[in-house]
Write a protein that holds these residues in place. Structure first.
Motif, PDB file in Angstrom:
ATOM      1  N   ALA A  46       0.844  -1.203   0.000  1.00  0.00           N
ATOM      2  CA  ALA A  46       0.000   0.000   0.000  1.00  0.00           C
ATOM      3  C   ALA A  46       0.879   1.253   0.000  1.00  0.00           C
ATOM      4  N   GLU A  47       1.973   1.213   0.769  1.00  0.00           N
ATOM      5  CA  GLU A  47       2.874   2.376   0.840  1.00  0.00           C
ATOM      6  C   GLU A  47       3.500   2.681  -0.516  1.00  0.00           C
ATOM      7  N   ALA A  48       4.009   1.629  -1.167  1.00  0.00           N
ATOM      8  CA  ALA A  48       4.658   1.813  -2.468  1.00  0.00           C
ATOM      9  C   ALA A  48       3.647   2.309  -3.506  1.00  0.00           C
ATOM     10  N   LEU A  49       2.439   1.742  -3.467  1.00  0.00           N
ATOM     11  CA  LEU A  49       1.407   2.176  -4.412  1.00  0.00           C
ATOM     12  C   LEU A  49       1.048   3.636  -4.186  1.00  0.00           C
ATOM     13  N   PHE A  50       0.961   4.013  -2.918  1.00  0.00           N
ATOM     14  CA  PHE A  50       0.629   5.406  -2.613  1.00  0.00           C
ATOM     15  C   PHE A  50       1.710   6.328  -3.184  1.00  0.00           C
ATOM     16  N   ALA A  51       2.969   5.986  -2.927  1.00  0.00           N
ATOM     17  CA  ALA A  51       4.076   6.816  -3.418  1.00  0.00           C
ATOM     18  C   ALA A  51       4.034   6.921  -4.949  1.00  0.00           C
ATOM     19  N   TYR A  52       3.825   5.782  -5.597  1.00  0.00           N
ATOM     20  CA  TYR A  52       3.826   5.727  -7.065  1.00  0.00           C
ATOM     21  C   TYR A  52       2.666   6.536  -7.647  1.00  0.00           C
ATOM     22  N   LEU A  53       1.479   6.372  -7.077  1.00  0.00           N
ATOM     23  CA  LEU A  53       0.316   7.084  -7.617  1.00  0.00           C
ATOM     24  C   LEU A  53       0.366   8.571  -7.279  1.00  0.00           C
ATOM     25  N   ARG A  54       0.982   8.892  -6.140  1.00  0.00           N
ATOM     26  CA  ARG A  54       1.061  10.277  -5.699  1.00  0.00           C
ATOM     27  C   ARG A  54       2.136  11.055  -6.458  1.00  0.00           C
ATOM     28  N   HIS A  55       3.320  10.440  -6.614  1.00  0.00           N
ATOM     29  CA  HIS A  55       4.463  11.164  -7.173  1.00  0.00           C
ATOM     30  C   HIS A  55       4.891  10.691  -8.559  1.00  0.00           C
ATOM     31  N   GLY A  56       4.371   9.555  -8.986  1.00  0.00           N
ATOM     32  CA  GLY A  56       4.746   9.064 -10.309  1.00  0.00           C
ATOM     33  C   GLY A  56       5.934   8.128 -10.305  1.00  0.00           C
ATOM     34  N   TRP A  57       6.476   7.842  -9.146  1.00  0.00           N
ATOM     35  CA  TRP A  57       7.599   6.902  -9.090  1.00  0.00           C
ATOM     36  C   TRP A  57       7.717   6.340  -7.679  1.00  0.00           C
ATOM     37  N   ASP A  58       8.369   5.201  -7.609  1.00  0.00           N
ATOM     38  CA  ASP A  58       8.643   4.582  -6.322  1.00  0.00           C
ATOM     39  C   ASP A  58      10.026   3.941  -6.440  1.00  0.00           C
ATOM     40  N   PRO A  59      10.874   4.115  -5.411  1.00  0.00           N
ATOM     41  CA  PRO A  59      12.270   3.653  -5.566  1.00  0.00           C
ATOM     42  C   PRO A  59      12.394   2.156  -5.872  1.00  0.00           C
ATOM     43  N   ASP A  60      11.458   1.347  -5.394  1.00  0.00           N
ATOM     44  CA  ASP A  60      11.576  -0.094  -5.636  1.00  0.00           C
ATOM     45  C   ASP A  60      10.884  -0.558  -6.911  1.00  0.00           C
ATOM     46  N   HIS A  61      10.220   0.360  -7.626  1.00  0.00           N
ATOM     47  CA  HIS A  61       9.464  -0.065  -8.810  1.00  0.00           C
ATOM     48  C   HIS A  61       9.709   0.788 -10.043  1.00  0.00           C
ATOM     49  N   GLY A  62      10.288   1.962  -9.853  1.00  0.00           N
ATOM     50  CA  GLY A  62      10.576   2.783 -11.019  1.00  0.00           C
ATOM     51  C   GLY A  62       9.534   3.866 -11.252  1.00  0.00           C
ATOM     52  N   THR A  63       9.522   4.360 -12.489  1.00  0.00           N
ATOM     53  CA  THR A  63       8.794   5.569 -12.854  1.00  0.00           C
ATOM     54  C   THR A  63       7.609   5.224 -13.755  1.00  0.00           C
ATOM     55  N   ALA A  64       6.493   5.917 -13.554  1.00  0.00           N
ATOM     56  CA  ALA A  64       5.337   5.715 -14.432  1.00  0.00           C
ATOM     57  C   ALA A  64       5.649   6.284 -15.809  1.00  0.00           C
ATOM     58  N   ARG A  65       5.294   5.561 -16.856  1.00  0.00           N
ATOM     59  CA  ARG A  65       5.442   6.091 -18.226  1.00  0.00           C
ATOM     60  C   ARG A  65       4.381   5.452 -19.086  1.00  0.00           C
ATOM     61  N   GLY A  66       4.297   5.903 -20.346  1.00  0.00           N
ATOM     62  CA  GLY A  66       3.218   5.417 -21.196  1.00  0.00           C
ATOM     63  C   GLY A  66       1.889   5.941 -20.661  1.00  0.00           C
TER      64      GLY A  66
END
Lengths: 448, 164
Positions: free
Chosen positions: A244-264
């Motif tokens: 949940a934490e990683a998803l929040f970071a990714y959806l909030r900021h567009g990236w998460d250190p353990d999963h990378g950056t949103a693109r496409g």
């Protein structure tokens, strides 16, 4: 006798078809006296429209907001999005609220015409009356744009809208979202948004031959605009399981250190979410963490290995001299192996879902097109390699990356995948005047 | 040892296959128009033309250009006989510090070779990967338009050598 039975059957059939397909027009409102709306309602509608990702399909890159015209490629043909600005003649300016709600609930426009399910009303059935009201208020207070809808490119008989009525009989369930009192308010909120307005399954759930989501395979991975939309359930290819934490970071900021950056297309989604309150993003993250489920012991161990490797990299066991390895060393490692933190550094590819995913499409797209930064904002960046690498060279590179950075079996037909990716560039890239990317820090957006 | 085709000539270079093209151009062949800016393919200063396409030479290893025609700014024209793109940039005074300009010219050249009369939007989209900290962007835009015009009118005083 026989003839009269046949005639009766034909008549009965025609009546049944009429009942199934016919929808009445809803009386137009007077565009000279547009309804007025409360500011707070409009603001709520803005957040909801961002969650619904409306602008991504209803705005062309560099075009006027919500004026439609974006070509949406489907296996059946190309469908163009419609103008949902309050323009009286070409938009929804003459639509009363109940016509808007009917479109959201059952995919029928004000005139009574069936809408193609590229407009994801199969999810929007879940949207509450209240939220439809706010969305309506938001859209009706946008700038009017006179833009005539482009004609869809569909073969007969799919170009006949009564066909859609049959599709709805088969696949449209008009049930509204029912909260589960046993679950927390946050989980219910997340489920309401994910299954409804956010329509995550529209891309992340595979579709059947008739283009309907396979409900038995919810979130098992689908497709969006020539990108793979990863499985976001237990079958997720992410080397490090999502939390949940990683998803929040990714959806909030567009990236998460353990999963990378949103693109496409996902960069668009995350870019839109940057305006949405934390609480809604957290609700989506919490609900989706449940959909991903707790990782198995095996996956946890593998994630620990990957993270340890990322932290203190050891060179690959056998120094190969393959073309792929040489390209990686010369063109990729300068960013992807220097340990510069995200979102400006390249993600360590051992963390990449693209390389652990079921096919090479996303990795091919990203090598060909790179990641263009957001105009005037700090944001992730990657150069495009379409001009300097041939299909065979990119294929060699991707095959090497797959074998070095994932624990999955080799992809097959990689060169064909790269060829396809080069030929059918995604719509977002084709129509992109602005970059399709997310700012590194969305909170910077409103600053001068 | 490998053979590199640069500006119409073959060069034998002593370098590993994974050496960035930029290093060889500058250090071995003394072709200094292409600049080292960021070394990460993010600024555009190192742009050259490879088989007609603009390529970031700092993230292009030699093995990717084997057998291909590389063109640098030196290959387009000289001080005495500048190419249309060079003349246009000079006439518009499009350089301030000039560090980014060689790369800008190379990508603009590649654009003009496939699109003889680009619009403002097309030029902006094409040159988007190039950074200029001085801020001569409007002059650069004008220079590209001017170069398009010069190429079409085929001015006799310029030697127009098209990059491969």
């Amino acid at each position: 006798m026989f003839a009269s039975v046949a005639v009766a059957l034909v008549v009965a059939g025609a009546v049944a078809a009429f009942v199934v397909a016919w929808r009445p027009a809803i009386a137009a409102i007077d565009p000279a006296a547009p309804p007025s709306f409360d500011d707070a309602l409009v603001k709520r509608g803005r957040d909801l429209a961002a969650i619904g990702n409306c602008s991504t399909c209803h705005t062309t890159r560099g075009g006027r907001d919500f004026a439609g015209g974006l070509p949406v490629p489907t296996p059946f043909g190309t469908i163009y999005s419609s103008n949902i600005t309050p323009d009286a003649d070409t938009g929804i300016g003459r639509w009363p609220e109940d016509a808007f709600r009917r479109a959201m609930r059952s995919g029928v426009d004000r005139d009574g015409r069936h809408l193609y399910p590229t407009f994801p009303y199969d999810h929007f059935t879940h949207v509450s009356d209240e939220d439809d009201r706010a969305l309506y208020a938001f859209l009706m207070t946008r700038q009017s744009v006179h833009a005539v809808a482009r004609a869809n490119q569909l073969p007969f008989p799919l170009d006949r809208r009564f066909v859609i009525a049959g599709w709805k009989l088969l696949f449209l369930r008009r049930d509204s979202y029912q909260p589960d009192p046993a679950k927390s308010a946050e989980l219910n909120r997340g489920a309401y948004l994910v299954e409804g307005l956010a329509h995550c399954g529209a891309c992340h759930t595979p579709r059947n031959a008739l283009g309907a989501e396979r409900t038995s395979a919810s979130f098992a991975g689908g497709e969006a605009d020539n990108w793979s939309a990863y499985a976001i359930n237990a079958q997720s290819p992410a080397p490090v399981p999502w939390t949940a934490e990683a998803l929040f970071a990714y959806l909030r900021h567009g990236w998460d250190p353990d999963h990378g950056t949103a693109r496409g297309p996902m960069a668009e989604v995350v870019g839109n979410l940057s305006d949405v309150p934390d609480s809604d993003v957290r609700a989506i993250a919490t609900y989706m963490a449940g959909v991903f489920g707790a990782p198995t012991e095996d996956r946890k161990r593998r994630a620990e290995d990957v993270l340890a490797q990322v932290k203190s990299p050891t060179p690959p066991a056998s120094q190969t001299s393959s073309a792929g390895a040489a390209i990686y060393a010369a063109a990729c490692a300068t960013c992807h192996e220097t340990g510069r933190p995200l979102p400006y550094g390249g993600v360590n590819l051992a963390l990449s879902s693209a390389l652990s995913g079921p096919d090479a499409r996303n990795a091919a797209n990203i090598v060909l097109s790179g990641v263009r930064p957001v105009e005037g904002e700090r944001s992730p960046i990657m150069p495009a390699f379409a001009s300097s690498m041939s299909d065979a060279q990119i294929a060699a590179l991707l095959s090497y990356l797959r074998s070095r950075f994932s624990n999955q079996t080799a992809w097959t037909g990689v060169e064909k995948t790269v060829e396809d990716a080069r030929r059918t560039q995604t719509v977002f890239l084709q129509t992109a005047v602005d970059a399709q990317n997310v700012p590194a820090d969305a909170s910077q957006r409103d600053k001068p | 040892m490998m053979t590199l085709k640069v500006n119409g000539r073959d060069h034998q270079v002593e370098a590993e296959a994974d050496t960035p093209l930029l290093y060889v151009l500058r250090d071995d062949l003394a072709l200094n128009a292409a600049k080292f800016g960021c070394g990460l393919g993010q600024c555009g200063a190192c742009t050259v033309i490879v088989d007609g396409k603009a390529v970031l030479s700092c993230v292009t290893p030699l093995l990717l250009v084997e057998g291909k025609q590389v063109t640098t700014l030196e290959g387009l024209g000289s001080i005495e006989t500048p190419a249309p793109i060079q003349r246009a940039f000079m006439e518009e005074q499009a350089a301030q510090c000039g560090y980014c300009i060689a790369g800008m010219m190379m990508r603009a050249q590649a654009l003009l070779q496939r699109n003889a009369k680009p619009t403002d939007d097309e030029i902006r989209a094409e040159l988007a990967p190039h950074l200029c900290r001085c801020g001569t962007h409007m002059r650069i835009l004008r220079a590209v338009h001017r170069a398009a015009h010069l190429m079409q009118t085929a001015d006799a005083s310029t030697v127009q050598r098209s990059a491969q």
